[in-house]
Design a protein around this motif. Sequence first.
Motif, PDB file in Angstrom:
ATOM      1  N   VAL A   3      60.057 -99.572 -27.283  1.00  0.00           N
ATOM      2  CA  VAL A   3      60.048 -98.619 -28.385  1.00  0.00           C
ATOM      3  C   VAL A   3      59.474 -97.261 -27.978  1.00  0.00           C
ATOM      4  N   ALA A   4      58.638 -97.232 -26.940  1.00  0.00           N
ATOM      5  CA  ALA A   4      58.086 -95.962 -26.450  1.00  0.00           C
ATOM      6  C   ALA A   4      58.144 -95.973 -24.926  1.00  0.00           C
ATOM      7  N   PRO A   5      59.323 -95.657 -24.343  1.00  0.00           N
ATOM      8  CA  PRO A   5      59.487 -95.766 -22.887  1.00  0.00           C
ATOM      9  C   PRO A   5      58.718 -94.707 -22.088  1.00  0.00           C
ATOM     10  N   ASN A   6      58.335 -93.592 -22.704  1.00  0.00           N
ATOM     11  CA  ASN A   6      57.683 -92.513 -21.964  1.00  0.00           C
ATOM     12  C   ASN A   6      56.178 -92.703 -21.827  1.00  0.00           C
ATOM     13  N   GLU A   7      55.603 -93.680 -22.527  1.00  0.00           N
ATOM     14  CA  GLU A   7      54.164 -93.943 -22.435  1.00  0.00           C
ATOM     15  C   GLU A   7      53.869 -94.704 -21.146  1.00  0.00           C
ATOM     16  N   ARG A   8      52.614 -94.678 -20.736  1.00  0.00           N
ATOM     17  CA  ARG A   8      52.171 -95.450 -19.569  1.00  0.00           C
ATOM     18  C   ARG A   8      51.039 -96.342 -19.977  1.00  0.00           C
ATOM     19  N   PRO A   9      51.139 -97.644 -20.000  1.00  0.00           N
ATOM     20  CA  PRO A   9      52.353 -98.437 -19.778  1.00  0.00           C
ATOM     21  C   PRO A   9      53.297 -98.346 -20.974  1.00  0.00           C
ATOM     22  N   PRO A  10      54.607 -98.609 -20.764  1.00  0.00           N
ATOM     23  CA  PRO A  10      55.569 -98.505 -21.862  1.00  0.00           C
ATOM     24  C   PRO A  10      55.215 -99.488 -22.994  1.00  0.00           C
ATOM     25  N   VAL A  11      55.476 -99.066 -24.233  1.00  0.00           N
ATOM     26  CA  VAL A  11      55.193 -99.917 -25.388  1.00  0.00           C
ATOM     27  C   VAL A  11      56.471-100.669 -25.752  1.00  0.00           C
ATOM     28  N   CYS A  12      56.343-101.988 -25.879  1.00  0.00           N
ATOM     29  CA  CYS A  12      57.480-102.836 -26.232  1.00  0.00           C
ATOM     30  C   CYS A  12      57.122-103.662 -27.461  1.00  0.00           C
ATOM     31  N   ARG A  13      58.130-104.043 -28.201  1.00  0.00           N
ATOM     32  CA  ARG A  13      57.910-104.807 -29.420  1.00  0.00           C
ATOM     33  C   ARG A  13      58.766-106.074 -29.368  1.00  0.00           C
ATOM     34  N   ILE A  14      58.205-107.161 -29.849  1.00  0.00           N
ATOM     35  CA  ILE A  14      58.958-108.409 -29.934  1.00  0.00           C
ATOM     36  C   ILE A  14      59.616-108.427 -31.310  1.00  0.00           C
ATOM     37  N   MET A  15      60.963-108.435 -31.326  1.00  0.00           N
ATOM     38  CA  MET A  15      61.702-108.403 -32.591  1.00  0.00           C
ATOM     39  C   MET A  15      63.086-108.986 -32.399  1.00  0.00           C
ATOM     40  N   ASP A  16      63.781-109.216 -33.506  1.00  0.00           N
ATOM     41  CA  ASP A  16      65.169-109.647 -33.475  1.00  0.00           C
ATOM     42  C   ASP A  16      66.012-108.376 -33.342  1.00  0.00           C
ATOM     43  N   TYR A  17      66.544-108.118 -32.158  1.00  0.00           N
ATOM     44  CA  TYR A  17      67.232-106.862 -31.885  1.00  0.00           C
ATOM     45  C   TYR A  17      68.513-106.716 -32.708  1.00  0.00           C
ATOM     46  N   GLY A  18      69.261-107.807 -32.895  1.00  0.00           N
ATOM     47  CA  GLY A  18      70.489-107.755 -33.694  1.00  0.00           C
ATOM     48  C   GLY A  18      70.198-107.363 -35.132  1.00  0.00           C
ATOM     49  N   LYS A  19      69.151-107.956 -35.701  1.00  0.00           N
ATOM     50  CA  LYS A  19      68.760-107.629 -37.080  1.00  0.00           C
ATOM     51  C   LYS A  19      68.300-106.180 -37.175  1.00  0.00           C
ATOM     52  N   PHE A  20      67.563-105.721 -36.161  1.00  0.00           N
ATOM     53  CA  PHE A  20      67.077-104.338 -36.118  1.00  0.00           C
ATOM     54  C   PHE A  20      68.245-103.359 -36.095  1.00  0.00           C
ATOM     55  N   LYS A  21      69.249-103.599 -35.255  1.00  0.00           N
ATOM     56  CA  LYS A  21      70.421-102.725 -35.168  1.00  0.00           C
ATOM     57  C   LYS A  21      71.210-102.740 -36.484  1.00  0.00           C
ATOM     58  N   TYR A  22      71.336-103.912 -37.101  1.00  0.00           N
ATOM     59  CA  TYR A  22      72.046-104.044 -38.372  1.00  0.00           C
ATOM     60  C   TYR A  22      71.354-103.217 -39.456  1.00  0.00           C
ATOM     61  N   GLU A  23      70.023-103.317 -39.542  1.00  0.00           N
ATOM     62  CA  GLU A  23      69.278-102.564 -40.560  1.00  0.00           C
ATOM     63  C   GLU A  23      69.381-101.060 -40.323  1.00  0.00           C
ATOM     64  N   GLN A  24      69.354-100.642 -39.047  1.00  0.00           N
ATOM     65  CA  GLN A  24      69.512 -99.210 -38.724  1.00  0.00           C
ATOM     66  C   GLN A  24      70.889 -98.718 -39.171  1.00  0.00           C
ATOM     67  N   LYS A  25      71.916 -99.504 -38.900  1.00  0.00           N
ATOM     68  CA  LYS A  25      73.282 -99.131 -39.261  1.00  0.00           C
ATOM     69  C   LYS A  25      73.418 -99.031 -40.785  1.00  0.00           C
ATOM     70  N   LYS A  26      72.810 -99.987 -41.499  1.00  0.00           N
ATOM     71  CA  LYS A  26      72.850-100.004 -42.953  1.00  0.00           C
ATOM     72  C   LYS A  26      72.135 -98.785 -43.535  1.00  0.00           C
ATOM     73  N   LYS A  27      70.990 -98.437 -42.979  1.00  0.00           N
ATOM     74  CA  LYS A  27      70.210 -97.285 -43.441  1.00  0.00           C
ATOM     75  C   LYS A  27      70.996 -95.998 -43.212  1.00  0.00           C
ATOM     76  N   LEU A  28      71.655 -95.891 -42.060  1.00  0.00           N
ATOM     77  CA  LEU A  28      72.461 -94.717 -41.748  1.00  0.00           C
ATOM     78  C   LEU A  28      73.639 -94.602 -42.710  1.00  0.00           C
ATOM     79  N   ALA A  29      74.307 -95.721 -43.018  1.00  0.00           N
ATOM     80  CA  ALA A  29      75.441 -95.720 -43.939  1.00  0.00           C
ATOM     81  C   ALA A  29      74.992 -95.323 -45.339  1.00  0.00           C
TER      82      ALA A  29
END
Length: 162
Positions: free
Chosen positions: A42-68
């Motif tokens: 979620v934050a690739p430019n930080e040192r060390p990079p910040v990562c999140r444990i999540m359901d990526y498919g659900k995350f992409k679906y919710e982003q698409k729905k919010k955009l629509a």
Amino acid sequence: MNDQIRITPIRVVDQNGEMLGVIPTQEALRIAGESGLDVVEVAPNERPPVCRIMDYGKFKYEQKKKLAKNTKQHQTQLKEIRLRPKTGDHDIDFKVKQARTFLKQKDKVKINIMFKGRENAHHERGREILLSIIASLDDVAKVEAPPRMEGGRNMSAVVSPR
């Protein structure tokens, strides 16, 4: 996400938003795999990079729905209201109220007066009705097409929302 993360160690946040700390990438992948989720950067430019444990498919679906939802716009329609020269005052008031709701929904309204048989001799009565309707809708609508005869049997005017 997952195997595409090359840097180790990474700072990990679990699915509940709790900080797990700085751990090796393989350890984070193992934790995510046990719960059937993905490790997403979620934050690739930080040192060390910040990562999140999540359901990526659900995350992409919710982003698409919010955009629509944000890009959805009302498609303007042309609604039609039909009257006759002999239509009663109460019925005309009801139609005006109906036209008002259409205009509030950002639709255009075509007011149509139909003449049949002997009514054709009373075009002035139809024009009076049209002009009175336009006058009563003046606060919410502007005239797009003034009253005019279409063919030999119809007189119409188009109003659009202000």
